[in-house]
Scaffold this motif. Structure first.
Motif, PDB file in Angstrom:
ATOM      1  N   SER A   1       0.828  -1.204   0.000  1.00 31.25           N
ATOM      2  CA  SER A   1       0.000   0.000   0.000  1.00 31.25           C
ATOM      3  C   SER A   1       0.861   1.253   0.000  1.00 31.25           C
ATOM      4  CB  SER A   1      -0.916  -0.011   1.233  1.00 31.25           C
ATOM      5  OG  SER A   1      -1.688   1.173   1.286  1.00 31.25           O
ATOM      6  N   ASP A   2       1.936   1.258   0.807  1.00 30.36           N
ATOM      7  CA  ASP A   2       2.840   2.419   0.851  1.00 30.36           C
ATOM      8  C   ASP A   2       3.504   2.642  -0.502  1.00 30.36           C
ATOM      9  OD1 ASP A   2       2.248   2.859   3.475  1.00 30.36           O
ATOM     10  OD2 ASP A   2       4.031   1.859   4.267  1.00 30.36           O
ATOM     11  N   ILE A   3       3.934   1.549  -1.144  1.00 30.42           N
ATOM     12  CA  ILE A   3       4.585   1.659  -2.453  1.00 30.42           C
ATOM     13  C   ILE A   3       3.616   2.202  -3.490  1.00 30.42           C
ATOM     14  CG2 ILE A   3       5.571   0.325  -4.361  1.00 30.42           C
ATOM     15  CD1 ILE A   3       6.819  -1.507  -2.228  1.00 30.42           C
ATOM     16  N   ALA A   4       2.370   1.704  -3.459  1.00 27.14           N
ATOM     17  CA  ALA A   4       1.360   2.152  -4.425  1.00 27.14           C
ATOM     18  C   ALA A   4       1.057   3.635  -4.273  1.00 27.14           C
ATOM     19  CB  ALA A   4       0.089   1.327  -4.261  1.00 27.14           C
ATOM     20  N   GLU A   5       1.154   4.163  -3.052  1.00 26.72           N
ATOM     21  CA  GLU A   5       0.815   5.565  -2.796  1.00 26.72           C
ATOM     22  C   GLU A   5       2.015   6.502  -2.949  1.00 26.72           C
ATOM     23  OE1 GLU A   5      -0.798   5.510   1.102  1.00 26.72           O
ATOM     24  OE2 GLU A   5      -2.714   4.653   0.494  1.00 26.72           O
ATOM     25  N   THR A   6       3.209   5.938  -3.086  1.00 30.02           N
ATOM     26  CA  THR A   6       4.407   6.772  -3.206  1.00 30.02           C
ATOM     27  C   THR A   6       4.551   7.310  -4.622  1.00 30.02           C
ATOM     28  OG1 THR A   6       5.564   5.528  -1.483  1.00 30.02           O
ATOM     29  CG2 THR A   6       6.922   6.813  -2.993  1.00 30.02           C
ATOM     30  N   ARG A   7       4.824   8.592  -4.751  1.00 25.19           N
ATOM     31  CA  ARG A   7       5.036   9.204  -6.059  1.00 25.19           C
ATOM     32  C   ARG A   7       6.168  10.212  -5.972  1.00 25.19           C
ATOM     33  NH1 ARG A   7       1.247  13.634  -7.343  1.00 25.19           N
ATOM     34  NH2 ARG A   7       0.692  14.659  -5.391  1.00 25.19           N
ATOM     35  N   LEU A   8       6.651  10.613  -7.110  1.00 30.94           N
ATOM     36  CA  LEU A   8       7.819  11.504  -7.157  1.00 30.94           C
ATOM     37  C   LEU A   8       7.577  12.813  -6.424  1.00 30.94           C
ATOM     38  CD1 LEU A   8       9.001  11.060 -10.850  1.00 30.94           C
ATOM     39  CD2 LEU A   8       9.997  10.056  -8.806  1.00 30.94           C
ATOM     40  N   ASN A   9       6.368  13.331  -6.517  1.00 31.87           N
ATOM     41  CA  ASN A   9       6.080  14.624  -5.899  1.00 31.87           C
ATOM     42  C   ASN A   9       6.235  14.598  -4.385  1.00 31.87           C
ATOM     43  OD1 ASN A   9       5.601  15.674  -8.367  1.00 31.87           O
ATOM     44  ND2 ASN A   9       3.489  16.281  -8.000  1.00 31.87           N
TER      45      ASN A   9
END
Length: 269
Positions: A82-90
Motif C-alpha cells: 500500500s505504501d509503495i502504491a501511494e508513493t510518487r515523485l512529488n
C-alpha cells in the motif's frame, strides 16, 4: 517429559559457530555453495559441504526458524504494498521561489553616455579628495597619477565603444537586468532517506546528473493490492496470492533540469 516410547526427549543440538553462520548466509540468497564459502568453509569443497550441511535436520530446522523470523506477516506485506502504491515523485519534491539574474540589451550610445558620466565623476572626486587628504607636492602627484590611470582605462573603453558604434549604429551590449522570481524544484534528501528506511523506494544514490532514485512500480503494487483484496475475481480466490513487486528506475536531478524525468516531475507538481 517422556516420548511415546517412554524415552527421554534428547536435548536440542547446538550448532557450531560456522554452522550458525551457514544458516545466516543461506537465508541471504538460498545458495548452499556460496553460504558455505561465506561461512568459512574451504572453497574447493564448498559445494559438497554446503549440500551436506543443508541436509542435516538440525540445520534445516534452524534455517526454517530463521526464515520465519525474517518473513513479513500478511499485514506487513499489505501495508508495504500500500505504501509503495501511494508513493510518487512529488512526495520528494519541494517547489521554491528563487531570484534569477537576468540580462538585458543596452544600446552602445547609452553605454558611452554612462561611462562618460562616470569619468566626469571620477575626475571631480580625484581633485576634491586631494584637498580632503591634504596631499602636497610629490604625494599629490603620485595620488593623482594613480587616479588618472584608472580614468584612462575607462576612456579607452569609451573609444572602443565609439568605434564599434561607427561601424554598427544598432550595436548593443548585454548588461545586468532586474532579477526575477522563478520556481525551482529541489529534491528533499531527508524525505528520500526516510522513504528508503521505510522501504517505500528501492534505492537512491548520487549520479553525474544529480540524485538517482530507483522506485518500485506503483502500478504493479496497485495490481498486487487488487489481487490481495480479490478485486479481479468474483470468488475472491486471489486473496491468498503472493504479491510480486516489480521495479523501475526514475532519475531526479537537482539544479539545472537535464534529465527527462525531472522535467516530467516538475510538470506534475
Amino acid at each position: 517429559m517422556l516420548n511415546p516410547e517412554n524415552q527421554p526427549t534428547p536435548p536440542p543440538v547446538q550448532l557450531t559457530t560456522k554452522q550458525q553462520r551457514f544458516v545466516e548466509e543461506y537465508c541471504v540468497d538460498w545458495n548452499c555453495t556460496q553460504a558455505a564459502i561465506r561461512a568459512g568453509y574451504a572453497k574447493k569443497n564448498a559445494g559438497q559441504e554446503g549440500s551436506r550441511l543443508y541436509k542435516k535436520v538440525e540445520i534445516k530446522s534452524a534455517i526454517d526458524a530463521r526464515l520465519k523470523e525474517l518473513s513479513l506477516s500478511a499485514g506487513q506485506v499489505t501495508k508495504l504494498i500500500s505504501d509503495i502504491a501511494e508513493t510518487r515523485l512529488n512526495d520528494f519534491l519541494t517547489v521554491k521561489e528563487v531570484e534569477k539574474k537576468t540580462k538585458i540589451p543596452q544600446p552602445l550610445a547609452e553605454t558611452i553616455r554612462l561611462l562618460e558620466a562616470q569619468i566626469a565623476f571620477d575626475e571631480e572626486y580625484a581633485a576634491r579628495s586631494v584637498e580632503v587628504l591634504g596631499l602636497l607636492d610629490e604625494a599629490k602627484e603620485t595620488y593623482l597619477a594613480s587616479k588618472q590611470q584608472a580614468i584612462k582605462h575607462k576612456r579607452l573603453e569609451v573609444l572602443r565603444h565609439q568605434m564599434t558604434l561607427e561601424r554598427d549604429p544598432e550595436a548593443f551590449i548585454m548588461v545586468a537586468g532586474p532579477p526575477e522570481l522563478v520556481k525551482r524544484v529541489d529534491l528533499d534528501l531527508v524525505k528520500i532517506a526516510e522513504a528508503k528506511e521505510g522501504n517505500r523506494i528501492k534505492s537512491w544514490q548520487p549520479s553525474e546528473f544529480g540524485i538517482k532514485v530507483e522506485m518500485y512500480d506503483a502500478a504493479a503494487a496497485l495490481r498486487d493490492m487488487g489481487r490481495v483484496h480479490g478485486i479481479f475475481e468474483k470468488d475472491n480466490s486471489q486473496a491468498n496470492a503472493i504479491p510480486v513487486i516489480n521495479a523501475k528506475v526514475e532519475v531526479i536531478t537537482s539544479g539545472v533540469p537535464i534529465a527527462r524525468s525531472e522535467k516530467e516531475a516538475a510538470a506534475d507538481v
